[in-house]
Scaffold this active site. Sequence first.
Site, PDB file in Angstrom:
ATOM      1  N   ASP A 124       0.855  -1.183   0.000  1.00  0.00           N
ATOM      2  CA  ASP A 124       0.000   0.000   0.000  1.00  0.00           C
ATOM      3  C   ASP A 124       0.886   1.226   0.000  1.00  0.00           C
ATOM      4  O   ASP A 124       2.018   1.182   0.487  1.00  0.00           O
ATOM      5  CB  ASP A 124      -0.906   0.013   1.241  1.00  0.00           C
ATOM      6  CG  ASP A 124      -2.035  -0.997   1.175  1.00  0.00           C
ATOM      7  OD1 ASP A 124      -2.449  -1.359   0.061  1.00  0.00           O
ATOM      8  OD2 ASP A 124      -2.514  -1.417   2.239  1.00  0.00           O
ATOM      9  N   ASP A 140      -7.103  -1.210  -4.465  1.00  0.00           N
ATOM     10  CA  ASP A 140      -8.155  -0.788  -3.541  1.00  0.00           C
ATOM     11  C   ASP A 140      -9.071   0.252  -4.197  1.00  0.00           C
ATOM     12  O   ASP A 140     -10.285   0.244  -3.981  1.00  0.00           O
ATOM     13  CB  ASP A 140      -7.556  -0.209  -2.264  1.00  0.00           C
ATOM     14  CG  ASP A 140      -6.715  -1.218  -1.491  1.00  0.00           C
ATOM     15  OD1 ASP A 140      -6.981  -2.432  -1.594  1.00  0.00           O
ATOM     16  OD2 ASP A 140      -5.772  -0.783  -0.796  1.00  0.00           O
TER      17      ASP A 140
END
Length: 175
Positions: A124, A140
Amino acid sequence: MVKNKKTIQFIGVDCILMVILTLLDQWTKSLVVHHLKDQSDIILIPGVFQLHYLENRGAAFGILQNQRIIFVILTIIYLAAVFWFLHRCPKNGRYTLLHIIASVLTAGALGNFIDRLRLGYVVDFFYFSLINFPVFNVADIFVVISFIGIAVSILFIYKDDELEFLSIRKRESKA
């Protein structure tokens, strides 16, 4: 023969979109690993938004940490469901939006699935520091956009009878 050709075209386009978007996700993560791992954050908007390397071993908001097998099983179930959906979904212009949404959602699922299988965690990197929002990635974004698309489609675009193809009950003849 024409129906089979149309089916092959729709599924082909669906798969191409899934692959392109999954590759985009993986490419951005590769850039982040190369340029951000063990480095300082890259501040894009001071006090608001930055690129921050994070190895996420759970799901959104830090839930289910180190539960890799659960994510693998859920992703496999999802992939089976999406291919069932794509098989059942009509192959005409009226349903193109649903095909796109399914392809984008699948790319998001595959992007994070690949990370979990390959690395044991998800990379991430987008971080909104202003609101201390959980760090996230391109996959995401695909998932969130898809769920918004599903909600909008169900609420405003398609009528109930247009989604009957999703029913697993046998259709009664309308004689």
